[in-house]
Write a protein that holds these residues in place. Structure first.
Motif, short mmCIF file in Angstrom:
data_model
loop_
_atom_site.label_atom_id
_atom_site.label_comp_id
_atom_site.label_asym_id
_atom_site.label_seq_id
_atom_site.Cartn_x
_atom_site.Cartn_y
_atom_site.Cartn_z
N ASN A 1 0.82 -1.21 0.00
CA ASN A 1 0.00 0.00 0.00
C ASN A 1 0.86 1.26 0.00
O ASN A 1 0.37 2.34 -0.36
N GLU A 2 2.14 1.16 0.36
CA GLU A 2 3.05 2.30 0.23
C GLU A 2 3.59 2.29 -1.21
O GLU A 2 4.18 1.30 -1.65
N ILE A 3 3.43 3.38 -1.94
CA ILE A 3 3.61 3.34 -3.39
C ILE A 3 4.74 4.22 -3.92
O ILE A 3 4.86 4.39 -5.13
N SER A 4 5.62 4.72 -3.06
CA SER A 4 6.68 5.58 -3.57
C SER A 4 7.68 4.79 -4.42
O SER A 4 8.33 5.37 -5.31
N GLY A 5 7.81 3.49 -4.17
CA GLY A 5 8.76 2.69 -4.94
C GLY A 5 8.21 2.12 -6.22
O GLY A 5 8.97 1.57 -7.02
N THR A 6 6.90 2.24 -6.45
CA THR A 6 6.30 1.62 -7.63
C THR A 6 5.50 2.59 -8.48
O THR A 6 4.87 2.17 -9.46
N THR A 7 5.49 3.88 -8.11
CA THR A 7 4.82 4.89 -8.92
C THR A 7 5.65 6.17 -8.93
O THR A 7 6.65 6.29 -8.21
N ASP A 8 5.19 7.13 -9.71
CA ASP A 8 5.86 8.43 -9.78
C ASP A 8 5.24 9.45 -8.83
O ASP A 8 5.31 10.66 -9.07
N VAL A 9 4.67 8.99 -7.73
CA VAL A 9 3.96 9.89 -6.82
C VAL A 9 4.85 11.02 -6.31
O VAL A 9 4.38 12.15 -6.07
N GLU A 10 6.15 10.77 -6.17
CA GLU A 10 7.06 11.81 -5.67
C GLU A 10 7.16 12.99 -6.63
O GLU A 10 7.57 14.08 -6.23
N ASN A 11 6.79 12.77 -7.88
CA ASN A 11 6.85 13.84 -8.88
C ASN A 11 5.55 14.62 -8.99
O ASN A 11 5.41 15.45 -9.90
N HIS A 12 4.61 14.37 -8.09
CA HIS A 12 3.32 15.06 -8.10
C HIS A 12 3.24 16.00 -6.90
O HIS A 12 2.87 15.57 -5.80
N PRO A 13 3.57 17.27 -7.09
CA PRO A 13 3.57 18.21 -5.96
C PRO A 13 2.21 18.34 -5.30
O PRO A 13 2.12 18.67 -4.12
N GLU A 14 1.13 18.08 -6.06
CA GLU A 14 -0.21 18.19 -5.48
C GLU A 14 -0.45 17.17 -4.37
O GLU A 14 -1.38 17.32 -3.57
N PHE A 15 0.40 16.12 -4.32
CA PHE A 15 0.24 15.09 -3.29
C PHE A 15 1.36 15.12 -2.26
O PHE A 15 1.46 14.20 -1.42
N ALA A 16 2.20 16.12 -2.29
CA ALA A 16 3.37 16.16 -1.38
C ALA A 16 2.95 16.09 0.08
O ALA A 16 3.63 15.44 0.90
N ALA A 17 1.85 16.74 0.43
CA ALA A 17 1.42 16.81 1.82
C ALA A 17 0.89 15.46 2.34
O ALA A 17 0.71 15.31 3.55
N ARG A 18 0.68 14.53 1.44
CA ARG A 18 0.16 13.22 1.88
C ARG A 18 1.27 12.25 2.30
O ARG A 18 0.97 11.14 2.73
N ARG A 19 2.49 12.65 2.15
CA ARG A 19 3.58 11.79 2.62
C ARG A 19 3.51 11.73 4.14
O ARG A 19 3.43 12.75 4.83
N THR A 20 3.53 10.52 4.68
CA THR A 20 3.33 10.35 6.12
C THR A 20 4.00 9.07 6.58
O THR A 20 4.54 8.30 5.77
N THR A 21 3.98 8.84 7.87
CA THR A 21 4.52 7.61 8.45
C THR A 21 3.39 6.85 9.13
O THR A 21 2.62 7.43 9.91
N LYS A 22 3.30 5.57 8.83
CA LYS A 22 2.28 4.70 9.43
C LYS A 22 2.95 3.43 9.94
O LYS A 22 4.05 3.07 9.51
N THR A 23 2.26 2.75 10.85
CA THR A 23 2.73 1.46 11.33
C THR A 23 1.92 0.38 10.63
O THR A 23 0.70 0.28 10.81
#
Length: 369
Positions: free
Chosen positions: A88-110
């Motif tokens: 469910n964590e998708i930074s390694g399998t999508t280009d989400v890091e290149n979408h500034p509109e979603f930058a604030a959704r980066r978070t830490t979960k257990t």
């Protein structure tokens, strides 16, 4: 279980040509006797040796190369749609890091007791996820797959099932982190069965296996469906649902004859790490096979093993090829077919393969002899 066989000539011509063209195949009548069945070929996350995993590109390639089943790992979106991602964590399998509109959704979960930082599918609606594009998860090992970065969307489970039905193959979905998704109100099992049922797959002879590393959700599913269930067994550790409940049950205990008998009370087979069938020593070379295949069969369980990969670094040392001093030795293709032949000789009922064409070619060769 519907048995789907492929033309060896078609598969081998695809491998030799280095091209992929989707081919439809006709299923043969099921054979109830395990000993008379050919092992099934499961396209691990599609054909992840050749295309970015969990994309329609990868699943289409797996089908063309002769997979009987394509395997989507399933997680949920915020609006409770099942999609295919390894995690469910998708930074390694999508280009989400290149979408500034979603930058604030980066978070830490257990997740399953481990702190994970990144972007998570459950924080996105399906429409939002559709704006992302898939990328190769391990480009250092599979740099050629990076050529397909940015071409594919994250597929829904519904799309994966539709693709499978169109080409006459089965699906082998895994519920990822079911205890976690239950805890946030996004249970995976109900939408999983709804999608399969909508496509007409409800019976134990339909070409579906549902798998999980946890146990509670499989027991729950046993009361809701006749579709075959597979208890995944890692090389070490314990099912997270049992850990969360304070239960000391481990995977080691589950593969004893008594443990397998208990698994057989709710599942139809096990999906075991290859090390459970043939362990390796400190030098990476194979040791004597265990009795797991025999013990599981005596309990009435099929045995599907994971994961057979092409690269030297992913193979037992016995099946590595080339010059270890070469800078590309780790990612060079080893003797995958030799490793597959050994596993088939040990009586496994199916193999998860990153390159299902290799697994199909070995079976075709065995059939000729």
């Amino acid at each position: 279980m519907t048995k789907i066989r492929k033309s060896a000539a078609v598969v081998l011509s695809v491998l030799l040509a280095g091209t992929v063209t989707a081919v439809s195949y006709q299923p043969e009548p099921a054979d109830a006797a395990r000993r008379d069945r050919e092992p099934v070929v499961i396209g691990h996350r599609g054909a992840s040796a050749l295309r970015p995993e969990h994309t329609l590109l990868s699943y289409e390639t797996a089908i063309a190369l002769g997979a009987d089943y394509i395997e989507p790992d399933l997680v949920s979106t915020k609006d409770h749609v099942l999609v295919a991602r390894h995690e469910n964590e998708i930074s390694g399998t999508t280009d989400v890091e290149n979408h500034p509109e979603f930058a604030a959704r980066r978070t830490t979960k257990t997740i399953d007791g481990v702190a994970v930082t990144g972007w998570f599918t459950e924080d996105f609606t399906l429409a939002e996820l559709r704006t992302l594009r898939a990328t190769e998860r391990i480009p250092d090992l599979r740099p050629q797959n990076a050529a397909f970065d940015g071409l594919a969307q994250i597929p829904t489970f519904d799309e994966v099932v539709e693709l499978a039905r169109r080409h006459g193959v089965g699906v082998y979905p895994e519920t990822k982190h079911p205890t976690y998704f239950d805890s946030i109100g996004l249970s995976l099992e109900e939408p999983l069965l709804e999608v399969l049922g909508r496509h007409g797959w409800r019976d134990r002879r339909d070409p579906v296996f549902i798998q999980s590393f946890e146990t509670a959700n499989l027991r729950e599913l046993r009361g809701k469906t006749r579709l075959p269930l597979i208890q995944l067994v890692n090389g070490s550790g314990a099912p997270y649902d049992r850990v969360a409940a304070g239960d000391p049950l481990t995977y080691d205990q589950m593969v004893t004859p008594a443990g397998l008998k208990e698994v057989a009370s709710y599942a139809d087979g096990i999906g075991a790490a290859t090390s459970r069938v043939v362990p390796t020593g400190p030098d990476g070379r194979l040791l004597a096979p265990t009795t797991l295949v025999r013990d599981a069969h005596r309990a009435g369980l099929d045995v599907h093993v994971w994961t057979v990969r092409d690269e030297n670094s992913q193979l037992p040392a016995d099946f590595r090829l080339g010059d270890p001093a070469s800078p590309v030795y780790a990612r060079a293709t080893g003797d995958v077919m030799g490793w597959l032949a050994k596993l088939y000789d040990l009586g496994v009922d199916g193999v998860f393969a990153d390159n299902p064409g290799m697994a199909r070619a070995v079976l075709a060769g065995r059939a000729r002899h």
